[in-house]
Design a protein around this motif. Structure first.
Motif, PDB file in Angstrom:
ATOM      1  N   ILE A 204      35.252  40.815  41.649  1.00  0.00           N
ATOM      2  CA  ILE A 204      36.711  40.892  41.674  1.00  0.00           C
ATOM      3  C   ILE A 204      37.257  41.679  40.488  1.00  0.00           C
ATOM      4  O   ILE A 204      38.255  42.399  40.598  1.00  0.00           O
ATOM      5  CB  ILE A 204      37.316  39.477  41.735  1.00  0.00           C
TER       6      ILE A 204
ATOM      7  N   ARG B 201      31.137  36.370  42.055  1.00  0.00           N
ATOM      8  CA  ARG B 201      32.540  36.561  42.456  1.00  0.00           C
ATOM      9  C   ARG B 201      33.349  37.155  41.316  1.00  0.00           C
ATOM     10  O   ARG B 201      34.159  38.068  41.513  1.00  0.00           O
ATOM     11  CB  ARG B 201      33.143  35.218  42.881  1.00  0.00           C
ATOM     12  N   ALA B 202      33.144  36.648  40.107  1.00  0.00           N
ATOM     13  CA  ALA B 202      33.908  37.122  38.956  1.00  0.00           C
ATOM     14  C   ALA B 202      33.670  38.605  38.703  1.00  0.00           C
ATOM     15  O   ALA B 202      34.631  39.383  38.554  1.00  0.00           O
ATOM     16  CB  ALA B 202      33.547  36.302  37.717  1.00  0.00           C
TER      17      ALA B 202
ATOM     18  N   THR C  86      34.692  33.370  49.468  1.00  0.00           N
ATOM     19  CA  THR C  86      35.576  32.778  48.448  1.00  0.00           C
ATOM     20  C   THR C  86      36.734  33.701  48.096  1.00  0.00           C
ATOM     21  O   THR C  86      37.659  33.288  47.398  1.00  0.00           O
ATOM     22  CB  THR C  86      34.801  32.475  47.149  1.00  0.00           C
ATOM     23  N   MET C  87      36.694  34.942  48.552  1.00  0.00           N
ATOM     24  CA  MET C  87      37.711  35.921  48.204  1.00  0.00           C
ATOM     25  C   MET C  87      38.830  35.922  49.243  1.00  0.00           C
ATOM     26  O   MET C  87      38.562  35.840  50.439  1.00  0.00           O
ATOM     27  CB  MET C  87      37.091  37.322  48.111  1.00  0.00           C
TER      28      MET C  87
ATOM     29  N   SER D 219      36.903  31.930  39.188  1.00  0.00           N
ATOM     30  CA  SER D 219      35.793  32.125  40.121  1.00  0.00           C
ATOM     31  C   SER D 219      34.767  31.007  40.015  1.00  0.00           C
ATOM     32  O   SER D 219      34.240  30.532  41.031  1.00  0.00           O
ATOM     33  CB  SER D 219      35.121  33.481  39.869  1.00  0.00           C
TER      34      SER D 219
ATOM     35  N   GLY E  38      29.691  31.834  41.668  1.00  0.00           N
ATOM     36  CA  GLY E  38      30.847  31.909  40.784  1.00  0.00           C
ATOM     37  C   GLY E  38      30.801  33.137  39.900  1.00  0.00           C
ATOM     38  O   GLY E  38      31.795  33.869  39.767  1.00  0.00           O
TER      39      GLY E  38
ATOM     40  N   LYS F 115      36.318  28.055  41.712  1.00  0.00           N
ATOM     41  CA  LYS F 115      36.414  28.287  43.161  1.00  0.00           C
ATOM     42  C   LYS F 115      35.065  28.047  43.839  1.00  0.00           C
ATOM     43  O   LYS F 115      34.991  27.390  44.893  1.00  0.00           O
ATOM     44  CB  LYS F 115      36.885  29.716  43.414  1.00  0.00           C
TER      45      LYS F 115
ATOM     46  N   THR G 122      29.847  34.649  48.632  1.00  0.00           N
ATOM     47  CA  THR G 122      30.797  35.180  47.658  1.00  0.00           C
ATOM     48  C   THR G 122      32.001  35.782  48.362  1.00  0.00           C
ATOM     49  O   THR G 122      33.153  35.547  47.969  1.00  0.00           O
ATOM     50  CB  THR G 122      30.109  36.232  46.765  1.00  0.00           C
TER      51      THR G 122
ATOM     52  N   THR H 252      39.709  35.635  35.646  1.00  0.00           N
ATOM     53  CA  THR H 252      38.892  35.877  36.835  1.00  0.00           C
ATOM     54  C   THR H 252      37.591  35.090  36.756  1.00  0.00           C
ATOM     55  O   THR H 252      37.147  34.505  37.748  1.00  0.00           O
ATOM     56  CB  THR H 252      38.598  37.383  36.987  1.00  0.00           C
TER      57      THR H 252
END
Length: 358
Positions: free
Chosen positions: A47, A43-44, A235-236, A133, A40, A136, A232, A129
């Motif tokens: 992105i 990912r944040a 998840t995008m 994330s 998580g 998600k 990761t 974000t």
């Protein structure tokens, strides 16, 4: 890495209070699951780099390349403080963060526009974000989707946390549909520039966030890093990966799903293992997260809001805090063409951890 120190259970001190959420919150439920501060979080920060203003500030300092370990540690500690920390400490950390961000001003080499890390638009992007994330990752590799009532509560708590940012909490969507609409509205403004792609690929390498590992553990570290990277990526959304020049293999996305779910479910059953892994990733975050993971009651078992705490401590709301400093930084950078002052960064070290060279 000192193996003996890593294996020792931490000394856990109870928090002064339950901060802004507490044991009954959906925030604690989601953020305390091991997907949150791993995939998580990764990912944040990956992105985020698609925002040209944000990545311009990141590229200017080059801190994610010069000192990735300490930057990761400090950032993860702040994330954890927002979710789990006591109200006074977290409000003070947010206040000093405004000072740190005051130095992140300059001219974006890609768009030619000015950037400012304290700009409410940038702050809302970072905030949403992060919270999206974390959720998600929890849904994809953890227990799954929240109930409708839980998700509504989660986004309401996200809005409460926005009181620690310079953005307006009223701008935070309160539903899944609203959050997705926000990201869709941002899509035309996002740019997969060369500096964004460089930063994203760098931040997808989990090994750059880890301490120097013993030689015998390095092969396993590379395997774990590869799984986290692919997890990761999975998840995008495809459009985001294509914009960034990142891999989009559906086969590999599917292949990592079960191993990651099993791994996270296993870690979630063992608090000591969670703390060992957290110490590996972010040593300074242990004292913030350990009382929550071990269900240690707070000294004063109450919750409050950031605005109430800021008022009690005599702190300005973030959007109004340190305006004089921010003006001075703008004058230094745009008027005198000097580098910004580091006073906020220096002041932050007792709160967020030292700023090192590696």
């Amino acid at each position: 890495m000192n193996i003996r120190e890593w294996l020792m259970p931490p000394v856990i001190e109870p928090a002064q209070d339950y901060g802004f959420f507490g044991p009954d919150s959906v925030t604690w439920k989601v953020w305390s699951f091991p997907t949150s501060l791993t995939i998580g979080f990764q990912r944040a920060v990956v992105i985020e780099e698609l925002d040209p203003a944000l990545v311009a500030a990141v590229d200017k300092t080059h801190d994610i390349y010069r000192r990735p370990r300490t930057r990761y540690d400090r950032t993860l500690r702040y994330f954890a403080m927002v979710a789990f920390g006591d109200s006074a400490s977290t409000a003070k950390a947010a206040d000093v963060l405004v000072k740190i961000h005051s130095k992140a001003v300059g001219t974006d080499p890609v768009t030619g526009g000015r950037y400012d890390a304290n700009d409410p638009h940038s702050q809302l992007w970072i905030h949403l974000t992060a919270w999206h994330s974390i959720l998600k990752a929890y849904e994809q590799y953890g227990p799954g989707r929240l109930s409708e009532a839980e998700e509504n509560q989660y986004w309401a708590e996200c809005a409460r946390a926005a009181e620690l940012q310079t953005c307006d909490p009223a701008d935070v969507p309160r539903t899944r549909e609203g959050v997705l609409a926000y990201f869709e509205s941002m899509r035309p403004q996002l740019i997969g520039s060369d500096i964004a792609r460089q930063a994203m690929n760098h931040l997808l390498r989990a090994d750059v966030m880890l301490p120097e590992m013993p030689r015998v553990l390095r092969p396993a570290t590379r395997v774990v890093s590869a799984f986290l990277r692919r997890g990761t990526l999975a998840t995008m959304p495809v459009w985001m990966r294509e914009m960034s020049g990142l891999p989009t293999s559906r086969v590999l996305d599917a292949a990592v799903a079960l191993p990651l779910r099993v791994s996270f479910a296993t870690v979630a059953t063992n608090t000591r293992l969670q703390l060992m892994l957290l110490r590996l990733l972010s040593p300074t975050t242990i004292e913030v997260a350990a009382p929550v993971l071990r269900s240690v009651p707070a000294i004063d078992p109450v919750t409050t809001t950031p605005y109430e705490t800021q008022k009690a401590l005599g702190l300005d709301r973030p959007r109004d805090a340190h305006l004089a400093l921010r003006t001075r930084q703008h004058n230094r950078v745009f008027g005198q063409h000097l580098p910004p002052s580091d006073e906020g960064l220096i002041e932050s070290q007792p709160i967020l951890g030292r700023v090192g060279a590696t």
